[in-house]
Design a protein around this motif. Structure first.
Motif, PDB file in Angstrom:
ATOM      1  N   GLU A  69      45.171 -90.251 -28.620  1.00  0.00           N
ATOM      2  CA  GLU A  69      45.411 -91.538 -27.973  1.00  0.00           C
ATOM      3  C   GLU A  69      46.527 -92.258 -28.724  1.00  0.00           C
ATOM      4  OE1 GLU A  69      41.843 -93.833 -27.842  1.00  0.00           O
ATOM      5  OE2 GLU A  69      40.662 -92.247 -26.865  1.00  0.00           O
TER       6      GLU A  69
ATOM      7  N   LEU B 283      38.982 -94.679 -26.258  1.00  0.00           N
ATOM      8  CA  LEU B 283      38.723 -94.595 -24.820  1.00  0.00           C
ATOM      9  C   LEU B 283      37.247 -94.884 -24.573  1.00  0.00           C
ATOM     10  CD1 LEU B 283      39.528 -93.913 -21.900  1.00  0.00           C
ATOM     11  CD2 LEU B 283      39.122 -91.508 -22.430  1.00  0.00           C
TER      12      LEU B 283
ATOM     13  N   ASN C 221      37.539 -96.480 -19.554  1.00  0.00           N
ATOM     14  CA  ASN C 221      38.722 -97.334 -19.583  1.00  0.00           C
ATOM     15  C   ASN C 221      39.501 -97.058 -20.857  1.00  0.00           C
ATOM     16  OD1 ASN C 221      38.749 -99.507 -17.269  1.00  0.00           O
ATOM     17  ND2 ASN C 221      36.606 -99.319 -17.908  1.00  0.00           N
TER      18      ASN C 221
ATOM     19  N   SER D 237      43.243 -94.828 -22.478  1.00  0.00           N
ATOM     20  CA  SER D 237      44.275 -93.836 -22.185  1.00  0.00           C
ATOM     21  C   SER D 237      44.259 -92.708 -23.205  1.00  0.00           C
ATOM     22  CB  SER D 237      45.667 -94.480 -22.146  1.00  0.00           C
ATOM     23  OG  SER D 237      46.107 -94.823 -23.440  1.00  0.00           O
ATOM     24  N   LYS D 238      44.840 -91.595 -22.804  1.00  0.00           N
ATOM     25  CA  LYS D 238      45.104 -90.438 -23.660  1.00  0.00           C
ATOM     26  C   LYS D 238      46.597 -90.162 -23.624  1.00  0.00           C
ATOM     27  CE  LYS D 238      40.807 -89.465 -24.773  1.00  0.00           C
ATOM     28  NZ  LYS D 238      40.334 -89.472 -26.190  1.00  0.00           N
ATOM     29  N   ILE D 239      47.113 -89.573 -24.703  1.00  0.00           N
ATOM     30  CA  ILE D 239      48.556 -89.337 -24.782  1.00  0.00           C
ATOM     31  C   ILE D 239      48.841 -87.927 -25.297  1.00  0.00           C
ATOM     32  CG2 ILE D 239      49.009 -90.118 -27.149  1.00  0.00           C
ATOM     33  CD1 ILE D 239      51.405 -91.739 -25.921  1.00  0.00           C
TER      34      ILE D 239
ATOM     35  N   GLN E 204      51.099 -89.142 -20.556  1.00  0.00           N
ATOM     36  CA  GLN E 204      50.084 -90.109 -20.907  1.00  0.00           C
ATOM     37  C   GLN E 204      49.182 -90.282 -19.696  1.00  0.00           C
ATOM     38  OE1 GLN E 204      51.408 -93.816 -22.602  1.00  0.00           O
ATOM     39  NE2 GLN E 204      49.340 -94.493 -23.088  1.00  0.00           N
ATOM     40  N   VAL E 205      47.888 -90.291 -19.939  1.00  0.00           N
ATOM     41  CA  VAL E 205      46.905 -90.398 -18.856  1.00  0.00           C
ATOM     42  C   VAL E 205      46.139 -91.703 -19.020  1.00  0.00           C
ATOM     43  CG1 VAL E 205      44.960 -89.295 -17.692  1.00  0.00           C
ATOM     44  CG2 VAL E 205      46.697 -87.884 -18.822  1.00  0.00           C
ATOM     45  N   PHE E 206      46.101 -92.496 -17.957  1.00  0.00           N
ATOM     46  CA  PHE E 206      45.442 -93.799 -17.977  1.00  0.00           C
ATOM     47  C   PHE E 206      44.138 -93.741 -17.177  1.00  0.00           C
ATOM     48  CE2 PHE E 206      49.929 -94.544 -18.662  1.00  0.00           C
ATOM     49  CZ  PHE E 206      49.942 -95.486 -19.683  1.00  0.00           C
TER      50      PHE E 206
ATOM     51  N   ASP F 225      41.203 -96.230 -15.506  1.00  0.00           N
ATOM     52  CA  ASP F 225      40.871 -97.584 -15.065  1.00  0.00           C
ATOM     53  C   ASP F 225      39.594 -97.536 -14.240  1.00  0.00           C
ATOM     54  OD1 ASP F 225      40.818-100.232 -14.311  1.00  0.00           O
ATOM     55  OD2 ASP F 225      42.520-100.079 -12.932  1.00  0.00           O
TER      56      ASP F 225
END
Length: 400
Positions: free
Chosen positions: A132, A144, A156, A158-160, A215-217, A219
Motif C-alpha cells: 500500500e 486497507l 476501503n 488502496s493497494k499499490i 494502483q487499486v482503489f 470504495d
C-alpha cells in the motif's frame, strides 16, 4: 542428494527438449525472448499455460492429488533449466506459485475444490493485494480497512504496485480487521473478485514504458466472509507462508542464460579501442566475477532442492535466494547495458512488442537490455526488500 544425472534424468531431459521443440511456437518463443520482467503479458503466458495444461506439466511443484506432475526435485530442476534455455514465456506466478500453495495449506475443502482446478487451467488470473502507499516493506503497517458487516467485509483503502491487476479477475489480499494490539495480529487474508462494485484499477507506467503495475482503489467493496483464508486476524501467518514461495524459486538457470547472452553481445560489440568487448580485460573480469556468483547461486539452490526433497519448506533459505538472485540479476543487467553502449539511449518500446514490424535501431540484442535493467531495479524491493531479507537471515540463520 545426488545431483548428477542418472540415465532416467537424461531421458527426461531429452523428453523435455523434444516437447519444447514441438510445442514452443515461434510466436511464443518471441514473446518469451522479449519479456523484460518476471511477467510475460497475459495473452502469451495463458497461451503457453494452455499447452502445458494439456500435457499435464503446468504445475510441477503441486502435489499429484491437485494436478501436479509427481516429478522429482531433479526433474523440476531440469524442467526449469530447459525452459530458461529455450526462452519460454513466463507463467504468471500469482495463482500457480503463490495463491495455490496457500490454499492447499490454509484453504477450506470448498475453497480448494473451487479455486485450485481453475488456477491450474488458467480460468482465473490472479493479482496480489499486499503493498500500500506507505506500507511496502513494512507490510505489517497496512491500512486497507475491512469492517465486519453481517456475512461480509466492507473494504476501503488502496493497494499499490499491483502487478497485472488490469488483467486479473481475482485478487488475494491482506486487509486490516483489527486496529488495537500488535499490527501483525490484526490482518486477515481474503480472496476477492476484481469486478466487485467499488474496485477501480489505475495504471502506473514504469520507467521502462511498460504498463505492468497499478494502483487499486476500494470504495465500500463488499467481500463475503466465506472468501477468507485462515482465521480472522491471523492473515499475517498466511502471508508469511506465501512469501516463502514468492521469495524463493530457481534463479540459477535463468541467470546462466543471462550470462551467456551478455557474453554473446560482448563478442559482437566493440570496446573504445575497436577490439571485441569480450577481449577487454576490465569487462571480462566483471563478467567472470558475475558468473562465479551465478555458480554460487546454483549450489545454494541445490542445497534447497535437497531440503525440498526431504519434504521441508524453503524457510529462511528463500531469503538467501531472493537476495543473491535479485542482486546477481541486476549485475547481469548492468553488464548488458554496458555492452550495448550508445544503443542504450534509444527508446524502442514499439520495436520490442511481439509481432511488431518496427525495425530495431541497431542490433536486435539491444532491444531488451535497458527495459530489463529498469524493470529489475525493483527486484530487490518487491517480495520484501533485500534489507528485510538480511534481517530475516540475521535472525533465523545466524541467530543474531
Amino acid at each position: 542428494m545426488d545431483l548428477n544425472f542418472t540415465r532416467e534424468d537424461a531421458a527426461f531431459r531429452d523428453e523435455v527438449r523434444a516437447f519444447l521443440d514441438e510445442k514452443l511456437t515461434p510466436e511464443l518463443k518471441e514473446a518469451g525472448s522479449l519479456t523484460t520482467s518476471v511477467f510475460t503479458d497475459k495473452k502469451w503466458n495463458l497461451a503457453w499455460q494452455k499447452i502445458l495444461y494439456e500435457k499435464g506439466w503446468v504445475a510441477p511443484a503441486w502435489p499429484v492429488e491437485y494436478g501436479g506432475t509427481g516429478w522429482t526435485e531433479m526433474q523440476k530442476y531440469i524442467w526449469a533449466s530447459e525452459c530458461a534455455r529455450y526462452g519460454t514465456p513466463h507463467l504468471s506466478p500469482m495463482g500457480l506459485r503463490m495463491c495455490a500453495p496457500v490454499l492447499m495449506k490454509y484453504g477450506t475443502p470448498e475453497q480448494k475444490a473451487f479455486f485450485l482446478p481453475r488456477i491450474l487451467k488458467g480460468e482465473d488470473y490472479w493479482c496480489q493485494g499486499y503493498s500500500e502507499p506507505g506500507s511496502g516493506s513494512d507490510l505489517a503497517s497496512l491500512q486497507l480497512r475491512a469492517v465486519s458487516d453481517g456475512d461480509d467485509y466492507v473494504l476501503n483503502g488502496s493497494k499499490i504496485w499491483t502487478t497485472h491487476a488490469h488483467f486479473a479477475n481475482r485478487m488475494f489480499c491482506l486487509v486490516r480487521t483489527k486496529w488495537d494490539g500488535k499490527p501483525q495480529e490484526g490482518i486477515t487474508f481474503i480472496l476477492l473478485e476484481m469486478n466487485t462494485p467499488g474496485i477501480k484499477v489505475e495504471p502506473i507506467i514504469t520507467l521502462a514504458g511498460e504498463h505492468e503495475v497499478n494502483q487499486v482503489f476500494f470504495d465500500e467493496v463488499r467481500v463475503p466472509k466465506t472468501n477468507r483464508v485462515g482465521p480472522e486476524h491471523e492473515g499475517w501467518t498466511v502471508a508469511k507462508y506465501l512469501l516463502e514461495f514468492e521469495r524463493g524459486g530457481a534463479y540459477a538457470a535463468g541467470l546462466a542464460v543471462g550470462i551467456e547472452k551478455v557474453r554473446s553481445i560482448a563478442s559482437a560489440e566493440r570496446s573504445s579501442d575497436g577490439d571485441r568487448l569480450i577481449d577487454d580485460p576490465s569487462f571480462r573480469r566483471k563478467l567472470d566475477e558475475t558468473e562465479i556468483a551465478v555458480k554460487a547461486m546454483e549450489i545454494t539452490e541445490h542445497r534447497v532442492m535437497s531440503e525440498l526433497a526431504g519434504g521441508k519448506n524453503p524457510g529462511p533459505a528463500s531469503s538467501m535466494l531472493k537476495t543473491r538472485g535479485t542482486e546477481t540479476t541486476q549485475a547481469i543487467d548492468e553488464l548488458a547495458v554496458e555492452a550495448i553502449a550508445f544503443y542504450a539511449n534509444a527508446d524502442q518500446h514499439d520495436a520490442r512488442q511481439p509481432g511488431s514490424n518496427v525495425a530495431p535501431i541497431g542490433p536486435a540484442h539491444g532491444l531488451t537490455a535497458v527495459p530489463r535493467y529498469l524493470n529489475n531495479r525493483a527486484a530487490s524491493i518487491y517480495g520484501g526488500s533485500n534489507e528485510i531479507q538480511r534481517g530475516i537471515m540475521a535472525k533465523l540463520v545466524l541467530g543474531l
